[in-house]
Motif scaffolding. Sequence first.
Motif, PDB file in Angstrom:
ATOM      1  N   SER A  98       4.003   9.665   5.681  1.00 47.00           N
ATOM      2  CA  SER A  98       3.634   8.412   6.304  1.00 47.00           C
ATOM      3  C   SER A  98       2.082   8.075   6.205  1.00 47.00           C
ATOM      4  CB  SER A  98       4.112   8.227   7.798  1.00 47.00           C
ATOM      5  OG  SER A  98       3.450   9.246   8.490  1.00 47.00           O
ATOM      6  N   TRP A  99       1.302   8.996   6.137  1.00 47.33           N
ATOM      7  CA  TRP A  99       0.033   8.795   5.976  1.00 47.33           C
ATOM      8  C   TRP A  99      -0.281   7.929   4.728  1.00 47.33           C
ATOM      9  CZ3 TRP A  99      -3.662  12.193   8.638  1.00 47.33           C
ATOM     10  CH2 TRP A  99      -5.053  12.065   8.322  1.00 47.33           C
ATOM     11  N   VAL A 100       0.477   7.884   3.591  1.00 46.66           N
ATOM     12  CA  VAL A 100       0.141   7.023   2.417  1.00 46.66           C
ATOM     13  C   VAL A 100       1.134   6.117   2.337  1.00 46.66           C
ATOM     14  CG1 VAL A 100      -0.365   7.330   0.034  1.00 46.66           C
ATOM     15  CG2 VAL A 100      -0.334   9.522   1.250  1.00 46.66           C
ATOM     16  N   THR A 101       2.382   5.946   2.757  1.00 48.25           N
ATOM     17  CA  THR A 101       3.030   4.952   2.525  1.00 48.25           C
ATOM     18  C   THR A 101       3.004   3.757   3.791  1.00 48.25           C
ATOM     19  OG1 THR A 101       4.843   6.126   3.534  1.00 48.25           O
ATOM     20  CG2 THR A 101       4.799   6.200   1.264  1.00 48.25           C
ATOM     21  N   VAL A 102       2.569   4.145   4.907  1.00 48.11           N
ATOM     22  CA  VAL A 102       2.690   3.200   6.059  1.00 48.11           C
ATOM     23  C   VAL A 102       1.204   2.829   6.212  1.00 48.11           C
ATOM     24  CG1 VAL A 102       3.513   2.599   8.379  1.00 48.11           C
ATOM     25  CG2 VAL A 102       4.547   4.258   6.614  1.00 48.11           C
ATOM     26  N   GLY A 103       0.788   1.789   6.258  1.00 50.92           N
ATOM     27  CA  GLY A 103      -0.600   1.711   6.705  1.00 50.92           C
ATOM     28  C   GLY A 103      -0.714   0.577   7.836  1.00 50.92           C
ATOM     29  N   VAL A 104      -0.800   1.049   9.164  1.00 53.45           N
ATOM     30  CA  VAL A 104      -1.096   0.070  10.176  1.00 53.45           C
ATOM     31  C   VAL A 104      -2.540  -0.494  10.273  1.00 53.45           C
ATOM     32  CG1 VAL A 104      -1.139  -0.107  12.732  1.00 53.45           C
ATOM     33  CG2 VAL A 104       0.829   1.241  11.634  1.00 53.45           C
ATOM     34  N   VAL A 105      -3.320   0.477   9.822  1.00 50.43           N
ATOM     35  CA  VAL A 105      -4.616  -0.025   9.783  1.00 50.43           C
ATOM     36  C   VAL A 105      -5.011  -1.141   8.595  1.00 50.43           C
ATOM     37  CG1 VAL A 105      -7.074   0.908   9.553  1.00 50.43           C
ATOM     38  CG2 VAL A 105      -5.566   2.237  10.879  1.00 50.43           C
ATOM     39  N   GLN A 106      -4.080  -0.740   7.598  1.00 48.65           N
ATOM     40  CA  GLN A 106      -4.495  -1.449   6.268  1.00 48.65           C
ATOM     41  C   GLN A 106      -3.540  -2.947   6.319  1.00 48.65           C
ATOM     42  OE1 GLN A 106      -3.716   1.406   6.299  1.00 48.65           O
ATOM     43  NE2 GLN A 106      -4.569   2.580   4.300  1.00 48.65           N
ATOM     44  N   LEU A 107      -2.597  -3.115   7.561  1.00 49.90           N
ATOM     45  CA  LEU A 107      -1.887  -3.998   7.457  1.00 49.90           C
ATOM     46  C   LEU A 107      -2.352  -5.538   7.334  1.00 49.90           C
ATOM     47  CD1 LEU A 107       1.485  -4.253   7.782  1.00 49.90           C
ATOM     48  CD2 LEU A 107       0.965  -4.597  10.347  1.00 49.90           C
ATOM     49  N   PRO A 108      -3.521  -5.589   8.267  1.00 47.31           N
ATOM     50  CA  PRO A 108      -3.999  -7.006   8.027  1.00 47.31           C
ATOM     51  C   PRO A 108      -4.405  -7.399   6.579  1.00 47.31           C
ATOM     52  CG  PRO A 108      -4.989  -5.799   9.852  1.00 47.31           C
ATOM     53  CD  PRO A 108      -4.196  -5.082   9.111  1.00 47.31           C
ATOM     54  N   ALA A 109      -4.981  -6.522   6.008  1.00 50.56           N
ATOM     55  CA  ALA A 109      -5.419  -6.786   4.603  1.00 50.56           C
ATOM     56  C   ALA A 109      -4.375  -6.750   3.697  1.00 50.56           C
ATOM     57  CB  ALA A 109      -6.190  -5.630   3.855  1.00 50.56           C
ATOM     58  N   GLU A 110      -3.526  -6.103   3.918  1.00 52.36           N
ATOM     59  CA  GLU A 110      -2.248  -6.361   2.899  1.00 52.36           C
ATOM     60  C   GLU A 110      -1.349  -7.666   3.148  1.00 52.36           C
ATOM     61  OE1 GLU A 110       0.596  -2.943   3.113  1.00 52.36           O
ATOM     62  OE2 GLU A 110       2.078  -4.000   2.174  1.00 52.36           O
ATOM     63  N   ALA A 111      -1.425  -8.016   4.459  1.00 52.21           N
ATOM     64  CA  ALA A 111      -0.630  -9.314   4.952  1.00 52.21           C
ATOM     65  C   ALA A 111      -1.605 -10.498   4.336  1.00 52.21           C
ATOM     66  CB  ALA A 111      -0.770  -9.366   6.444  1.00 52.21           C
ATOM     67  N   LEU A 112      -3.027 -10.318   4.123  1.00 54.49           N
ATOM     68  CA  LEU A 112      -3.856 -11.474   3.671  1.00 54.49           C
ATOM     69  C   LEU A 112      -3.668 -11.692   2.202  1.00 54.49           C
ATOM     70  CD1 LEU A 112      -6.461 -13.101   4.725  1.00 54.49           C
ATOM     71  CD2 LEU A 112      -7.801 -11.507   3.519  1.00 54.49           C
ATOM     72  N   PHE A 113      -3.368 -10.637   1.417  1.00 55.29           N
ATOM     73  CA  PHE A 113      -3.268 -10.686   0.052  1.00 55.29           C
ATOM     74  C   PHE A 113      -1.699 -10.978  -0.418  1.00 55.29           C
ATOM     75  CE2 PHE A 113      -7.475  -8.427   0.013  1.00 55.29           C
ATOM     76  CZ  PHE A 113      -8.160  -9.488  -0.833  1.00 55.29           C
ATOM     77  N   LEU A 114      -0.888 -10.047   0.336  1.00 53.39           N
ATOM     78  CA  LEU A 114       0.465 -10.072  -0.166  1.00 53.39           C
ATOM     79  C   LEU A 114       1.471 -10.940   0.522  1.00 53.39           C
ATOM     80  CD1 LEU A 114       0.592  -6.542  -1.537  1.00 53.39           C
ATOM     81  CD2 LEU A 114       0.312  -8.571  -2.892  1.00 53.39           C
ATOM     82  N   GLY A 115       1.081 -11.571   1.626  1.00 53.58           N
ATOM     83  CA  GLY A 115       1.969 -11.986   2.708  1.00 53.58           C
ATOM     84  C   GLY A 115       2.176 -11.351   4.062  1.00 53.58           C
ATOM     85  N   ARG A 116       2.235 -12.212   5.109  1.00 48.47           N
ATOM     86  CA  ARG A 116       2.710 -11.406   6.291  1.00 48.47           C
ATOM     87  C   ARG A 116       4.021 -10.765   6.487  1.00 48.47           C
ATOM     88  NH1 ARG A 116       3.795 -13.381  11.727  1.00 48.47           N
ATOM     89  NH2 ARG A 116       4.196 -15.206  10.628  1.00 48.47           N
ATOM     90  N   ARG A 117       5.104 -11.543   6.246  1.00 49.07           N
ATOM     91  CA  ARG A 117       6.308 -11.068   6.194  1.00 49.07           C
ATOM     92  C   ARG A 117       6.455  -9.773   5.088  1.00 49.07           C
ATOM     93  NH1 ARG A 117      10.758 -14.816   7.896  1.00 49.07           N
ATOM     94  NH2 ARG A 117      11.811 -12.721   8.083  1.00 49.07           N
ATOM     95  N   PHE A 118       5.901  -9.944   3.988  1.00 47.23           N
ATOM     96  CA  PHE A 118       5.909  -8.697   2.951  1.00 47.23           C
ATOM     97  C   PHE A 118       5.587  -7.704   3.552  1.00 47.23           C
ATOM     98  CE2 PHE A 118       3.947  -6.270  -0.290  1.00 47.23           C
ATOM     99  CZ  PHE A 118       5.089  -5.920  -1.027  1.00 47.23           C
ATOM    100  N   ALA A 119       4.196  -7.846   3.950  1.00 45.21           N
ATOM    101  CA  ALA A 119       3.427  -6.342   4.742  1.00 45.21           C
ATOM    102  C   ALA A 119       4.311  -5.877   5.768  1.00 45.21           C
ATOM    103  CB  ALA A 119       2.048  -6.915   4.991  1.00 45.21           C
ATOM    104  N   LEU A 120       4.623  -6.887   6.654  1.00 46.62           N
ATOM    105  CA  LEU A 120       5.511  -6.267   7.848  1.00 46.62           C
ATOM    106  C   LEU A 120       6.839  -5.361   7.556  1.00 46.62           C
ATOM    107  CD1 LEU A 120       5.066  -9.037  10.691  1.00 46.62           C
ATOM    108  CD2 LEU A 120       4.348  -6.701  10.595  1.00 46.62           C
ATOM    109  N   VAL A 121       7.478  -6.135   6.487  1.00 47.87           N
ATOM    110  CA  VAL A 121       8.948  -5.718   6.223  1.00 47.87           C
ATOM    111  C   VAL A 121       8.539  -4.441   5.268  1.00 47.87           C
ATOM    112  CG1 VAL A 121      11.005  -5.956   4.723  1.00 47.87           C
ATOM    113  CG2 VAL A 121      10.049  -7.765   6.416  1.00 47.87           C
TER     114      VAL A 121
END
Lengths: 149, 185
Positions: A98-121
């Motif tokens: 989970s340390w590498v595959t799930v990123g709660v801290v990185q979630l805003p950045a991932e949502a910004l670049f790849l989409g909010r729903r994509f990042a959440l799902v």
Amino acid sequence: MTTPSPSNIHASLKKTARTFLQALPVIVGMLLLTSLALSLFSPEQAARYFGRNDWVDALLATAVGSIAAGPPLASYLLGGELRAGGVSLVAVTALVVSWVTVGVVQLPAEALFLGRRFALVRNLVSFVFTLLVALLTVQTLHWIGVALP
Amino acid sequence: MNRSGARAGQGGWWFLAAVAALYAAAAALAPGLALRALEHASQALGRMLPVLALVFALLFAFDVALTPQRIMQTLDRPRGARGWMVALAAGILSAGPIYAWYPLLAELRAKGMRVSTAAVFLYARAIKLPLLPLLVAYFGIAYSVVLSICLAAFALLSGMLMDRLDRAGAFAADSSLPKQGRSKP
């Protein structure tokens, strides 16, 4: 494949040295912190918290790994020391994955670049998959008759 | 190094300072415990130093051989099942912080890369080839192989699942996703 130029090698050397310098305090800090925790709690106590139910172990460790931020190298050191301290292999595997595959801290950045729903799902799917990977890995080792590390 | 990179680099030192403060408190309250913990940490570090040296040598070798641009070029072309296999390999070979990859993936999404390919790539990053010596040193070869195979299989599964969800319109409301990036045949 083309041969790397001396300038590329020099740049890679500088980048690796910078990575090392950034990782060094995390490595030392993580080892110190884990050692303090392991000295504070005996293996029996660790086994009391982790080791009674695989699903609960995996869930707890996945939650911790999901919010943890730091180089994956630190998660291996932490996981290895925790395992040596008596924490169940399912929990340690879930933490490392989970340390590498799930990123709660990185979630805003991932949502910004790849989409909010994509990042959440994607993170939700990765969270569930972490539990399955942890359980399947340990179960597979049982099936093939390998002694657990 | 840029300012945010410098801040991220300092974060590790702040972490170490906080741990040192914790040790100072522990030494004041229970000197025996702090000493035992310090001994354990120095033994663990001594045990891991040769492995860490190998890890950083591998990180250097991977950085020389594989640039992000080279990896992104391979992700740009194939689609379907072959695209996922390429994404799997690219994810395994990719190095560096995840933040550096988001803009590159967003660029490829804008060019038409599928949601599922991005998902496979991101999940496959859990397999860290340069860190394998450390994993083996702590958990053994059998565990490292089984875990890596499981991670690769689940990376592909995450791609399949994300593809299904994409086709069902799960990301339709995602206004920030570029339109041409969705559900290409």
